[in-house]
Design a protein around this motif. Sequence first.
Motif, PDB file in Angstrom:
ATOM      1  N   PRO A  25     -11.497  -5.511   9.935  1.00 42.45           N
ATOM      2  CA  PRO A  25     -10.490  -5.136   8.928  1.00 42.45           C
ATOM      3  C   PRO A  25     -10.757  -5.781   7.565  1.00 42.45           C
ATOM      4  O   PRO A  25     -10.602  -5.132   6.515  1.00 42.45           O
ATOM      5  CB  PRO A  25      -9.168  -5.632   9.531  1.00 42.45           C
ATOM      6  CG  PRO A  25      -9.434  -5.771  10.990  1.00 42.45           C
ATOM      7  CD  PRO A  25     -10.853  -6.170  11.102  1.00 42.45           C
ATOM      8  N   THR A  28     -13.680  -4.088   5.850  1.00 42.59           N
ATOM      9  CA  THR A  28     -13.281  -2.724   5.453  1.00 42.59           C
ATOM     10  C   THR A  28     -12.515  -2.749   4.136  1.00 42.59           C
ATOM     11  O   THR A  28     -12.783  -1.955   3.218  1.00 42.59           O
ATOM     12  CB  THR A  28     -12.414  -2.093   6.560  1.00 42.59           C
ATOM     13  OG1 THR A  28     -13.184  -1.993   7.757  1.00 42.59           O
ATOM     14  CG2 THR A  28     -11.944  -0.709   6.145  1.00 42.59           C
ATOM     15  N   GLU A  60      -5.341   3.813   1.413  1.00 45.26           N
ATOM     16  CA  GLU A  60      -6.464   3.716   2.353  1.00 45.26           C
ATOM     17  C   GLU A  60      -6.670   2.279   2.824  1.00 45.26           C
ATOM     18  O   GLU A  60      -6.881   2.035   4.016  1.00 45.26           O
ATOM     19  CB  GLU A  60      -7.738   4.246   1.684  1.00 45.26           C
ATOM     20  CG  GLU A  60      -8.984   4.188   2.549  1.00 45.26           C
ATOM     21  CD  GLU A  60      -8.944   5.194   3.685  1.00 45.26           C
ATOM     22  OE1 GLU A  60      -9.785   5.074   4.598  1.00 45.26           O
ATOM     23  OE2 GLU A  60      -8.081   6.092   3.669  1.00 45.26           O
ATOM     24  N   SER A  64      -6.006   1.334   6.711  1.00 46.37           N
ATOM     25  CA  SER A  64      -7.194   0.907   7.461  1.00 46.37           C
ATOM     26  C   SER A  64      -6.997  -0.476   8.060  1.00 46.37           C
ATOM     27  O   SER A  64      -7.319  -0.718   9.236  1.00 46.37           O
ATOM     28  CB  SER A  64      -8.422   0.922   6.544  1.00 46.37           C
ATOM     29  OG  SER A  64      -8.683   2.222   6.063  1.00 46.37           O
ATOM     30  N   LEU A  68      -6.836  -1.122  12.153  1.00 46.40           N
ATOM     31  CA  LEU A  68      -7.825  -1.989  12.816  1.00 46.40           C
ATOM     32  C   LEU A  68      -7.169  -3.240  13.393  1.00 46.40           C
ATOM     33  O   LEU A  68      -7.587  -3.733  14.451  1.00 46.40           O
ATOM     34  CB  LEU A  68      -8.911  -2.366  11.822  1.00 46.40           C
ATOM     35  CG  LEU A  68      -9.857  -1.216  11.427  1.00 46.40           C
ATOM     36  CD1 LEU A  68     -10.784  -1.640  10.299  1.00 46.40           C
ATOM     37  CD2 LEU A  68     -10.665  -0.742  12.631  1.00 46.40           C
ATOM     38  N   ALA A  93      -4.274   7.472   6.470  1.00 48.76           N
ATOM     39  CA  ALA A  93      -5.653   7.063   6.209  1.00 48.76           C
ATOM     40  C   ALA A  93      -6.545   8.272   5.989  1.00 48.76           C
ATOM     41  O   ALA A  93      -7.405   8.281   5.083  1.00 48.76           O
ATOM     42  CB  ALA A  93      -6.176   6.215   7.369  1.00 48.76           C
ATOM     43  N   GLY A  97      -8.425   9.199   2.586  1.00 50.25           N
ATOM     44  CA  GLY A  97      -9.877   9.314   2.643  1.00 50.25           C
ATOM     45  C   GLY A  97     -10.378  10.611   2.045  1.00 50.25           C
ATOM     46  O   GLY A  97     -11.413  10.642   1.360  1.00 50.25           O
ATOM     47  N   ALA A 116     -15.139   6.272   2.024  1.00 51.56           N
ATOM     48  CA  ALA A 116     -13.814   6.310   2.655  1.00 51.56           C
ATOM     49  C   ALA A 116     -13.798   7.194   3.901  1.00 51.56           C
ATOM     50  O   ALA A 116     -13.254   6.791   4.946  1.00 51.56           O
ATOM     51  CB  ALA A 116     -12.772   6.771   1.640  1.00 51.56           C
ATOM     52  N   LEU A 119     -15.361   5.370   6.849  1.00 48.19           N
ATOM     53  CA  LEU A 119     -14.489   4.339   7.415  1.00 48.19           C
ATOM     54  C   LEU A 119     -13.388   4.959   8.280  1.00 48.19           C
ATOM     55  O   LEU A 119     -13.034   4.420   9.335  1.00 48.19           O
ATOM     56  CB  LEU A 119     -13.872   3.514   6.290  1.00 48.19           C
ATOM     57  CG  LEU A 119     -14.854   2.594   5.545  1.00 48.19           C
ATOM     58  CD1 LEU A 119     -14.172   1.978   4.324  1.00 48.19           C
ATOM     59  CD2 LEU A 119     -15.369   1.506   6.473  1.00 48.19           C
ATOM     60  N   VAL A 120     -12.840   6.102   7.845  1.00 50.88           N
ATOM     61  CA  VAL A 120     -11.807   6.768   8.647  1.00 50.88           C
ATOM     62  C   VAL A 120     -12.382   7.226   9.981  1.00 50.88           C
ATOM     63  O   VAL A 120     -11.754   7.076  11.042  1.00 50.88           O
ATOM     64  CB  VAL A 120     -11.212   7.957   7.863  1.00 50.88           C
ATOM     65  CG1 VAL A 120     -10.254   8.750   8.757  1.00 50.88           C
ATOM     66  CG2 VAL A 120     -10.478   7.469   6.620  1.00 50.88           C
ATOM     67  N   ILE A 123     -12.810   4.166  12.209  1.00 50.64           N
ATOM     68  CA  ILE A 123     -11.521   3.669  12.709  1.00 50.64           C
ATOM     69  C   ILE A 123     -11.014   4.551  13.848  1.00 50.64           C
ATOM     70  O   ILE A 123     -10.557   4.053  14.888  1.00 50.64           O
ATOM     71  CB  ILE A 123     -10.501   3.599  11.566  1.00 50.64           C
ATOM     72  CG1 ILE A 123     -10.901   2.519  10.572  1.00 50.64           C
ATOM     73  CG2 ILE A 123      -9.096   3.335  12.101  1.00 50.64           C
ATOM     74  CD1 ILE A 123     -10.070   2.512   9.305  1.00 50.64           C
ATOM     75  N   THR A 178     -18.854  -1.183  12.648  1.00 47.06           N
ATOM     76  CA  THR A 178     -17.435  -1.311  13.002  1.00 47.06           C
ATOM     77  C   THR A 178     -17.246  -1.418  14.508  1.00 47.06           C
ATOM     78  O   THR A 178     -16.479  -2.262  14.996  1.00 47.06           O
ATOM     79  CB  THR A 178     -16.635  -0.110  12.465  1.00 47.06           C
ATOM     80  OG1 THR A 178     -16.806  -0.029  11.053  1.00 47.06           O
ATOM     81  CG2 THR A 178     -15.158  -0.247  12.786  1.00 47.06           C
TER      82      THR A 178
END
Length: 418
Positions: A25, A28, A60, A64, A68, A93, A97, A116, A119-120, A123, A178
């Motif tokens: 987290p 991120t 975001e 996020s 997480l 999120a 994103g 972005a 990362l989504v 996650i 991640t």
Amino acid sequence: MGDKSIDRGAAGLTSLRRYTWWTVPGMTACVLAVFVGEWVLDGDVPLWARVPAAAALAVEVWASVVLLSRRLALLPVTDTHPGAPPAGLLIAAAGAGVALAAFPLALRNYGLWPVAPALVVAILATYLPPYRRRLLIAGAVAFASLPGGVVSLVEGDGELAYAALFPAGLVAFTAWVTLGPLWAWDTARRLHEARRLEAELAIREERLRFAADLHDIQGHHLQVIALKGELAARLVEQDPARAAAELKEIRRLAADALSDTRAVVQGYRRTTLEDEIANATRVLAAADIDARMAVDPDAATTGLTDSARHLLGLVMREATTNVLRHSRARHAEVDYRIADGFAHLRVSNDAAEVQPAALQGTGLRTLAERLGAAGGKLTWNHHGERFAVTAALPANPPEPTQPPKAPPPQNPADGAPR
């Protein structure tokens, strides 16, 4: 396993959780703040893109980190069911994103727009079982090549390879960095939970062992006391002197039972086979049972461990108690010998019950489990009026003493007398 080791494991798990939080987290939030934030603050970016992008960036980062952090709080029983993410946070999120991807892509920033969305995807993948997780990542990697590639083709800016390949690689890399720390965190939590359960099982097993030892001691002593009490009641008028002797013996047995109980509570008492055989001889004789003891003289010198002697002593005690309690025996036989690397103990008696109550209890079954764990075996059989208990445990005979070697013959040429 003691409480201290569990406490140390919990402290280590807390440190690992703190490290994982900053790794997943925390990183991120840092990636979004550094890369996307720098673009939002760039004065060359049009205001119509910077203002909504700044709002989407705040949403975001918040969504996020919360998603997480909640994922870290989950303890998957297996890798196949990590849990379900909160729908509202996931939608927030995903929406943010999309916004953070659309504005940079509209300005042909092929390196920033996939940050972005990648990362989504990562996650969401942390909440999915392995099969669906792989499908999601593979699909996202394949799809990531399309938006930038299409924009590059339409604009004809000559950056087709970069616009198509870099986003796909970024999605795969983001998922890798991640999911890796989260996998390590899940594994550590499951190991810690297994360790805690193992400690609880060890405590319960020790309590069961204590209960079994206490049951054996109290049951044996009380059975003998009851037997001698009946004998003293019959002799009180016929032979007062012998009745008085039996009453003294009852008093001694009661004192022994109290002493043995205290010793078990303190963890000092260790039953031995030799003591139980000698005790069985006296007790069975007092019950007018003809007991024949066949003990191999070599068995006493065999290197049997204290634990093995203790287990065989428990078997001898349980078998003797069963003879007194669950039969009308007139004859009993005890055979103990060493053969084929095993210590064999067999206790049999006649006039057994048609359905021996000993088979319905837990004494023999508990001892069978303990002998099995020590590499041995405990069996019992009921044939007609005879009931026999047979135990076997590995024996460790002492190493044979090597005879001294004779000196080599001397050569007359060396000057020795002929």
